[in-house]
Design a protein around this motif. Structure first.
Motif, PDB file in Angstrom:
ATOM      1  N   LEU A  52       0.843  -1.188   0.000  1.00 20.59           N
ATOM      2  CA  LEU A  52       0.000   0.000   0.000  1.00 20.59           C
ATOM      3  C   LEU A  52       0.880   1.241   0.000  1.00 20.59           C
ATOM      4  O   LEU A  52       1.649   1.467   0.935  1.00 20.59           O
ATOM      5  N   ASN A  53       0.772   2.049  -1.050  1.00 21.49           N
ATOM      6  CA  ASN A  53       1.475   3.326  -1.065  1.00 21.49           C
ATOM      7  C   ASN A  53       0.935   4.217   0.062  1.00 21.49           C
ATOM      8  O   ASN A  53      -0.122   3.941   0.625  1.00 21.49           O
ATOM      9  N   PRO A  54       1.638   5.300   0.408  1.00 15.34           N
ATOM     10  CA  PRO A  54       1.324   6.047   1.635  1.00 15.34           C
ATOM     11  C   PRO A  54      -0.119   6.525   1.739  1.00 15.34           C
ATOM     12  O   PRO A  54      -0.666   7.103   0.803  1.00 15.34           O
ATOM     13  N   VAL A  55      -0.694   6.298   2.913  1.00 15.26           N
ATOM     14  CA  VAL A  55      -2.034   6.803   3.229  1.00 15.26           C
ATOM     15  C   VAL A  55      -1.998   7.666   4.489  1.00 15.26           C
ATOM     16  O   VAL A  55      -3.027   8.032   5.038  1.00 15.26           O
ATOM     17  N   TYR A  56      -0.804   8.009   4.954  1.00 18.80           N
ATOM     18  CA  TYR A  56      -0.643   8.790   6.180  1.00 18.80           C
ATOM     19  C   TYR A  56      -1.099  10.240   5.982  1.00 18.80           C
ATOM     20  O   TYR A  56      -1.238  10.719   4.855  1.00 18.80           O
ATOM     21  N   GLU A  57      -1.278  10.946   7.090  1.00 21.14           N
ATOM     22  CA  GLU A  57      -1.608  12.360   7.037  1.00 21.14           C
ATOM     23  C   GLU A  57      -0.526  13.111   6.270  1.00 21.14           C
ATOM     24  O   GLU A  57       0.669  12.928   6.496  1.00 21.14           O
ATOM     25  N   SER A  58      -0.952  13.952   5.327  1.00 19.57           N
ATOM     26  CA  SER A  58       0.001  14.587   4.429  1.00 19.57           C
ATOM     27  C   SER A  58      -0.643  15.774   3.730  1.00 19.57           C
ATOM     28  O   SER A  58      -1.836  15.742   3.412  1.00 19.57           O
ATOM     29  N   PRO A  59       0.128  16.823   3.463  1.00 19.52           N
ATOM     30  CA  PRO A  59      -0.380  17.924   2.623  1.00 19.52           C
ATOM     31  C   PRO A  59      -0.543  17.524   1.160  1.00 19.52           C
ATOM     32  O   PRO A  59      -1.069  18.303   0.360  1.00 19.52           O
ATOM     33  N   GLN A  60      -0.027  16.341   0.785  1.00 18.21           N
ATOM     34  CA  GLN A  60      -0.165  15.801  -0.565  1.00 18.21           C
ATOM     35  C   GLN A  60       0.596  16.599  -1.615  1.00 18.21           C
ATOM     36  O   GLN A  60       0.225  16.599  -2.785  1.00 18.21           O
ATOM     37  N   ASP A  69       2.160  13.311   9.564  1.00 12.32           N
ATOM     38  CA  ASP A  69       1.876  12.551  10.791  1.00 12.32           C
ATOM     39  C   ASP A  69       1.883  11.069  10.439  1.00 12.32           C
ATOM     40  O   ASP A  69       0.999  10.592   9.738  1.00 12.32           O
ATOM     41  N   TYR A  70       2.894  10.360  10.932  1.00  9.96           N
ATOM     42  CA  TYR A  70       3.047   8.942  10.607  1.00  9.96           C
ATOM     43  C   TYR A  70       1.971   8.055  11.239  1.00  9.96           C
ATOM     44  O   TYR A  70       1.817   6.900  10.846  1.00  9.96           O
ATOM     45  N   ARG A  71       1.266   8.568  12.230  1.00 15.64           N
ATOM     46  CA  ARG A  71       0.310   7.737  12.972  1.00 15.64           C
ATOM     47  C   ARG A  71      -1.134   8.164  12.740  1.00 15.64           C
ATOM     48  O   ARG A  71      -2.019   7.880  13.544  1.00 15.64           O
ATOM     49  N   ALA A  72      -1.370   8.851  11.648  1.00 17.07           N
ATOM     50  CA  ALA A  72      -2.724   9.272  11.293  1.00 17.07           C
ATOM     51  C   ALA A  72      -2.960   8.999   9.813  1.00 17.07           C
ATOM     52  O   ALA A  72      -2.020   8.904   9.027  1.00 17.07           O
ATOM     53  N   ILE A  73      -4.219   8.861   9.438  1.00 22.83           N
ATOM     54  CA  ILE A  73      -4.617   8.620   8.050  1.00 22.83           C
ATOM     55  C   ILE A  73      -5.077   9.930   7.418  1.00 22.83           C
ATOM     56  O   ILE A  73      -5.828  10.704   8.033  1.00 22.83           O
ATOM     57  N   HIS A  74      -4.612  10.183   6.211  1.00 22.97           N
ATOM     58  CA  HIS A  74      -5.014  11.394   5.494  1.00 22.97           C
ATOM     59  C   HIS A  74      -6.521  11.362   5.258  1.00 22.97           C
ATOM     60  O   HIS A  74      -7.089  10.350   4.828  1.00 22.97           O
ATOM     61  N   GLU A  75      -7.194  12.487   5.537  1.00 25.27           N
ATOM     62  CA  GLU A  75      -8.649  12.508   5.538  1.00 25.27           C
ATOM     63  C   GLU A  75      -9.262  12.148   4.195  1.00 25.27           C
ATOM     64  O   GLU A  75     -10.368  11.586   4.153  1.00 25.27           O
ATOM     65  N   GLU A  76      -8.606  12.458   3.078  1.00 23.62           N
ATOM     66  CA  GLU A  76      -9.163  12.076   1.776  1.00 23.62           C
ATOM     67  C   GLU A  76      -9.239  10.561   1.626  1.00 23.62           C
ATOM     68  O   GLU A  76     -10.062  10.058   0.856  1.00 23.62           O
ATOM     69  N   TYR A  77      -8.371   9.836   2.336  1.00 21.83           N
ATOM     70  CA  TYR A  77      -8.353   8.386   2.230  1.00 21.83           C
ATOM     71  C   TYR A  77      -9.284   7.700   3.221  1.00 21.83           C
ATOM     72  O   TYR A  77      -9.611   6.523   3.060  1.00 21.83           O
ATOM     73  N   GLY A  78      -9.673   8.417   4.275  1.00 23.43           N
ATOM     74  CA  GLY A  78     -10.576   7.831   5.258  1.00 23.43           C
ATOM     75  C   GLY A  78     -10.068   8.035   6.672  1.00 23.43           C
ATOM     76  O   GLY A  78      -9.464   9.068   6.990  1.00 23.43           O
ATOM     77  N   THR A  79     -10.288   7.050   7.508  1.00 23.06           N
ATOM     78  CA  THR A  79      -9.942   7.137   8.917  1.00 23.06           C
ATOM     79  C   THR A  79      -9.078   5.950   9.318  1.00 23.06           C
ATOM     80  O   THR A  79      -8.929   4.986   8.556  1.00 23.06           O
ATOM     81  N   MET A  80      -8.542   6.004  10.544  1.00 19.44           N
ATOM     82  CA  MET A  80      -7.785   4.864  11.041  1.00 19.44           C
ATOM     83  C   MET A  80      -8.694   3.639  11.158  1.00 19.44           C
ATOM     84  O   MET A  80      -8.246   2.503  10.933  1.00 19.44           O
TER      85      MET A  80
END
Length: 551
Positions: A52-60, A69-80
């Motif tokens: 799985l390519n990165p789904v972490y929190e990111s400005p993209q 944030d390595y321990r959070a999911i980017h909101e466009e991709y969903g939630t933890m």
């Protein structure tokens, strides 16, 4: 036979680029629920692992490779919770999940960088800050321009080997390494099955940050690729994290040769396998915008060298999210697209190593016909073109349009083509990147309905590899090394041997191969009427692939 049998050597990996895989909520961006909805397609291929390519929190800024944030999911991709459901659903289908590990750099929006800006609690040392507005060396960014960015807030410059929003961590700082290892263990405890490590051999920079060779396309690479402490830090990482788990690890290693790779992946090495780039560079000239002429002998030489000389385990890939589509690059995406897709799949699955399939490869997706720079999202393509314009090497995009169309990373990032409905069934909204206009003919639904499709052939190849250990652990012998259109080789294991013959040409080609005189059963071929038994004189049709057992 390799005595160190492991599940990851016998596995087939499927790579998912979440942003482009499947959109479940109509915002035009792929997401975790979209992946969950399509897991049955992935499982139906018979693959064992999802990368799985990165789904972490990111400005993209770089589509997730700039992590805030390595321990959070980017909101466009969903939630933890969505990610946890995905992991559960993957495991329920007897597949494993490996995550992208991006620790050479972080986003400039990461808390560590923000604290580094403020010079809080020792975080200034986490990154490479230097005084003055003149770059302290001549290193270049992999995306074009200087590798140094002046920060007005701090009044200093920081190093970024990629985009200016991706600041390099200083791995010589023990606290950096400790924080990275803690984060990795957090994910391992959540139940993941390993890591793909992004540009992992760039983590160690030499003391003094000396100037690089200005003639190099990526100035400074001789200093920061496989730097002085890279091996030590990776060994420390392994001991502190994944050595305590049953995982697979693959490190993306820039500008690496087989000898150095062997240090990383030998029996005592810190990683299971590496992604090298030597075969990805056969069509590259000295600069990104100056491609090189190549022929099949170049590709054969590189891949054969890695088959026979690597002290360790091979990764097998022909494309990924950073590379063009394989039928467009290495074969024929027009008249012989079907045959080409099957031929390249045959190569991938009959060499010793772990095969990686990138989304869309299994249906023969092709490069996109980019018409302007405005259509592109890829920071690398845009940066290289803008750098060339600024340097006066070109006046406008049109001068290098054909090169960009062939090379851009966005070729692999156009949305997955699921069916012939609007936007290829990827989204009900406006897709973040254009859908390839050929989606009405090239899509999963059409491939499912066609017994002779590339998709169904890939399933046969996965079964073939699973049923024949000679393709996993076999010894490779190349035939006809100087032939410019035919790639032929023998794989042999414990007295069992197979002959693979591949015609990388749009014309019928005849060759003589002594091994062919003792072939018997036809194991797989991309033409329905391929001969079940052959003699030493072979005639191969355009882009024909055959695999015979030897007696």
């Amino acid at each position: 036979m390799d005595e160190r049998r492991t599940w990851w050597k016998e596995a087939v990996v499927y790579q998912i680029y979440p942003r482009s895989f499947n959109d479940s909520d109509g915002d035009g961006v792929g997401d975790l629920q979209g992946i969950i909805d399509k897991l049955d397609h992935v499982a139906s291929l018979g693959v064992d692992v999802i990368w799985l390519n990165p789904v972490y929190e990111s400005p993209q800024a770089d589509n997730g490779y700039d992590i805030s944030d390595y321990r959070a999911i980017h909101e466009e991709y969903g939630t933890m919770a969505d990610w946890e459901t995905l992991l559960e659903e993957v495991h329920d289908r007897d597949m494993k999940l490996i995550m992208d590990l991006v620790v050479n750099h972080t986003s400039t929006e990461h808390e560590w960088f923000e604290q580094s800006r403020r010079d809080e609690d020792g975080y200034r040392e986490y990154y490479f800050w230097r005084e003055g507005e003149t770059p302290p060396n001549n290193w270049k960014s992999g995306f074009g321009g200087s590798a140094w960015e002046f920060d007005e807030e701090v009044g200093m410059q920081y190093l970024h080997l990629f985009d200016e929003t991706q600041a390099d961590l200083d791995w010589d700082v023990e606290a950096v390494r400790a924080d990275v290892y803690e984060m990795m263990n957090w994910w391992l405890e959540k139940g993941i099955d390993g890591f793909r490590m992004d540009v992992i051999n760039l983590i160690s920079k030499p003391e003094g940050l000396p100037d690089g060779d200005p003639s190099q396309d990526w100035v400074g690479i001789e200093h920061f690729a496989d730097g002085p402490n890279a091996q030590e830090y990776l060994e420390e990482m392994a001991e502190a994290t994944y050595d305590d788990y049953d995982t697979m690890t693959v490190g993306e290693c820039v500008d690496i040769d087989v000898e150095t790779a062997s240090d990383y992946v030998s029996e005592e090495g810190p990683m299971d396998m590496v992604f090298h780039f030597e075969h990805m560079h056969v069509d590259m000239g000295e600069k990104w915008l100056s491609p090189a002429e190549w022929d099949l002998t170049d590709l054969k030489a590189v891949m054969s060298h890695w088959q026979t000389e690597l002290d360790g385990w091979n990764s097998l890939y022909l494309t990924n999210h950073d590379q063009p589509r394989i039928v467009s690059r290495f074969a024929d995406d027009g008249e012989y697209r079907r045959e080409s897709g099957k031929l390249l799949g045959t190569l991938l699955f009959t060499l010793s190593g772990t095969p990686y399939v990138y989304q869309g490869q299994e249906i023969g997706m092709t490069n996109y016909p980019w018409r302007s720079l405005d259509e592109l999202d890829d920071l690398q393509s845009i940066g290289k073109v803008e750098e060339a314009i600024e340097a006066g090497e070109i006046d406008e995009f049109e001068e290098v349009a054909d090169i960009v169309r062939d090379r851009s990373r966005d070729n692999a990032r156009t949305p997955m083509q699921w069916d012939d409905s609007e936007n290829a069934g990827f989204t009900d909204g406006d897709p973040w990147l254009s859908v390839n206009p050929n989606y009405e003919a090239i899509n999963v639904a059409a491939a499912e309905a066609d017994d002779d499709s590339i998709l169904n052939y890939y399933r046969d190849l996965v079964d073939l590899r699973e049923d024949n250990e000679v393709f996993v652990y076999g010894e490779y012998t190349l035939h006809l090394p100087d032939h410019e259109s035919v790639w032929a080789y023998r794989m042999e294991l414990d007295g069992e041997a197979v002959l693979v013959t591949l015609n990388f040409s749009a014309t019928e080609t005849s060759v003589t191969i002594d091994d062919a005189a003792r072939t018997s059963d036809l194991l797989v071929a991309n033409y329905d009427d391929a001969p079940t038994v052959t003699d030493a004189n072979l005639t191969l049709r355009p882009y024909e692939a055959r695999v015979h057992s030897l007696t």
